[in-house]
Scaffold this motif. Structure first.
Motif, PDB file in Angstrom:
ATOM      1  N   ILE A   6      38.078   7.675  34.710  1.00  0.00           N
ATOM      2  CA  ILE A   6      39.079   7.343  33.703  1.00  0.00           C
ATOM      3  C   ILE A   6      38.898   5.885  33.283  1.00  0.00           C
ATOM      4  CG2 ILE A   6      41.562   7.167  33.248  1.00  0.00           C
ATOM      5  CD1 ILE A   6      40.626  10.002  33.860  1.00  0.00           C
ATOM      6  N   TRP A  23      42.491   2.721  29.610  1.00  0.00           N
ATOM      7  CA  TRP A  23      43.673   3.248  28.939  1.00  0.00           C
ATOM      8  C   TRP A  23      43.891   4.733  29.194  1.00  0.00           C
ATOM      9  CZ3 TRP A  23      46.560  -0.590  27.783  1.00  0.00           C
ATOM     10  CH2 TRP A  23      45.991  -1.801  27.400  1.00  0.00           C
ATOM     11  N   GLY A  24      43.192   5.301  30.166  1.00  0.00           N
ATOM     12  CA  GLY A  24      43.392   6.704  30.508  1.00  0.00           C
ATOM     13  C   GLY A  24      42.416   7.660  29.857  1.00  0.00           C
ATOM     14  N   GLU A  25      41.508   7.133  29.039  1.00  0.00           N
ATOM     15  CA  GLU A  25      40.534   7.998  28.383  1.00  0.00           C
ATOM     16  C   GLU A  25      39.526   8.531  29.398  1.00  0.00           C
ATOM     17  OE1 GLU A  25      38.874   3.780  27.798  1.00  0.00           O
ATOM     18  OE2 GLU A  25      40.813   4.730  28.125  1.00  0.00           O
ATOM     19  N   TYR A  62      43.900  12.778  28.023  1.00  0.00           N
ATOM     20  CA  TYR A  62      43.885  11.458  28.641  1.00  0.00           C
ATOM     21  C   TYR A  62      44.826  11.456  29.846  1.00  0.00           C
ATOM     22  CZ  TYR A  62      48.366  10.209  26.459  1.00  0.00           C
ATOM     23  OH  TYR A  62      49.676  10.167  26.081  1.00  0.00           O
ATOM     24  N   TRP A  63      44.614  10.521  30.747  1.00  0.00           N
ATOM     25  CA  TRP A  63      45.378  10.394  31.972  1.00  0.00           C
ATOM     26  C   TRP A  63      46.515   9.410  31.746  1.00  0.00           C
ATOM     27  CZ3 TRP A  63      45.905  12.895  36.361  1.00  0.00           C
ATOM     28  CH2 TRP A  63      46.442  12.258  37.478  1.00  0.00           C
ATOM     29  N   ASP A  64      47.755   9.833  31.989  1.00  0.00           N
ATOM     30  CA  ASP A  64      48.900   8.943  31.779  1.00  0.00           C
ATOM     31  C   ASP A  64      49.361   8.269  33.066  1.00  0.00           C
ATOM     32  OD1 ASP A  64      50.293  10.901  33.189  1.00  0.00           O
ATOM     33  OD2 ASP A  64      51.872  11.117  31.686  1.00  0.00           O
ATOM     34  N   GLY A  65      48.560   8.408  34.122  1.00  0.00           N
ATOM     35  CA  GLY A  65      48.910   7.833  35.423  1.00  0.00           C
ATOM     36  C   GLY A  65      49.418   8.879  36.392  1.00  0.00           C
ATOM     37  N   LYS A  66      49.814  10.040  35.870  1.00  0.00           N
ATOM     38  CA  LYS A  66      50.327  11.122  36.709  1.00  0.00           C
ATOM     39  C   LYS A  66      49.632  12.451  36.440  1.00  0.00           C
ATOM     40  CE  LYS A  66      54.895   9.064  36.584  1.00  0.00           C
ATOM     41  NZ  LYS A  66      56.084   9.032  35.780  1.00  0.00           N
ATOM     42  N   PHE A  69      47.079  14.781  33.171  1.00  0.00           N
ATOM     43  CA  PHE A  69      46.315  14.763  31.929  1.00  0.00           C
ATOM     44  C   PHE A  69      47.187  15.295  30.803  1.00  0.00           C
ATOM     45  CE2 PHE A  69      42.745  14.643  34.898  1.00  0.00           C
ATOM     46  CZ  PHE A  69      42.020  13.622  34.329  1.00  0.00           C
ATOM     47  N   TYR A 113      44.162   4.944  22.713  1.00  0.00           N
ATOM     48  CA  TYR A 113      44.619   5.252  24.061  1.00  0.00           C
ATOM     49  C   TYR A 113      45.652   4.243  24.557  1.00  0.00           C
ATOM     50  CZ  TYR A 113      41.039   8.818  24.310  1.00  0.00           C
ATOM     51  OH  TYR A 113      40.283   9.937  24.077  1.00  0.00           O
ATOM     52  N   GLU A 125      48.673   5.364  22.871  1.00  0.00           N
ATOM     53  CA  GLU A 125      48.850   6.800  23.123  1.00  0.00           C
ATOM     54  C   GLU A 125      49.270   7.555  21.866  1.00  0.00           C
ATOM     55  OE1 GLU A 125      51.500   7.105  26.489  1.00  0.00           O
ATOM     56  OE2 GLU A 125      49.915   6.484  27.874  1.00  0.00           O
TER      57      GLU A 125
END
Length: 182
Positions: free
Chosen positions: A5, A8-10, A44-48, A50, A65, A68
């Motif tokens: 990742i 920015w979660g991409e 994308y990954w938001d921290g918790k 996809f 990203y 968002e």
């Protein structure tokens, strides 16, 4: 599978292998997620978890990203230039796409324009093939009127183009430009 990742979660890539291999192949500033995979490469990954970014609202949009959300990164001048190119293409389609004269539709592509001009100048009666491939008999006078109608058609299309170009030039926002039609 481990998902690499970006900041920015991409999703950068996916790797299969042990932790040491993944650690060696994870770029600086990136991280990896274990045991969960994106449904598509557009997630994308938001921290918790996809999250899908969905479809782009237009071919011009790019997903930001950090924010968002989808954004249109073009400048106002770029949007104006693209809109003018679209308008010119539409103007050409109108000019060369045929025109009406005395209840019939005549071809108006470049070759047909030349033929109409030549027939008008020749000053003789002719049988004319219409856009639908049927024919009509036209007198020399009618051929001159046909040529005048063609010229009026072209002038009208180009006048619309000039007005539209001015509206594009005067627009102050992306929304104003995008609202303009030929």
């Amino acid at each position: 599978m481990r998902v690499i990742i970006g900041k920015w979660g991409e999703v950068l890539t996916t790797l299969n292998g042990d932790k040491e291999l993944v650690d060696l192949n994870t770029p600086k500033g990136a991280m990896y997620v274990d045991g969960v995979a994106p449904v598509s490469e557009r997630d994308y990954w938001d921290g918790k978890r996809f999250i899908s970014i969905g479809e782009a609202p237009s071919p011009n949009h790019k997903f930001n990203y950090a924010l968002e959300k989808w954004i249109d990164p073009r400048t106002l001048d770029e949007i104006k230039a693209q809109k003018w190119a679209e308008i010119k293409s539409g103007r050409d389609q109108l000019e060369f796409g045929g025109f009406e004269f005395k209840g019939n539709t005549y071809d108006s592509d470049q070759v047909s324009q030349g033929r109409i001009m030549g027939a008008a100048v020749a000053g003789v009666d002719q049988i004319w093939t219409l856009a639908d491939n049927t024919t009509v008999e036209l007198s020399a006078s009618q051929l001159q009127q046909l040529y005048a109608a063609l010229q009026a058609h072209i002038a009208s299309v180009h006048e619309r183009g000039r007005i539209t170009r001015q509206l594009i030039f005067e627009a102050e926002t992306k929304d104003q430009v995008e609202a303009i039609n030929l």
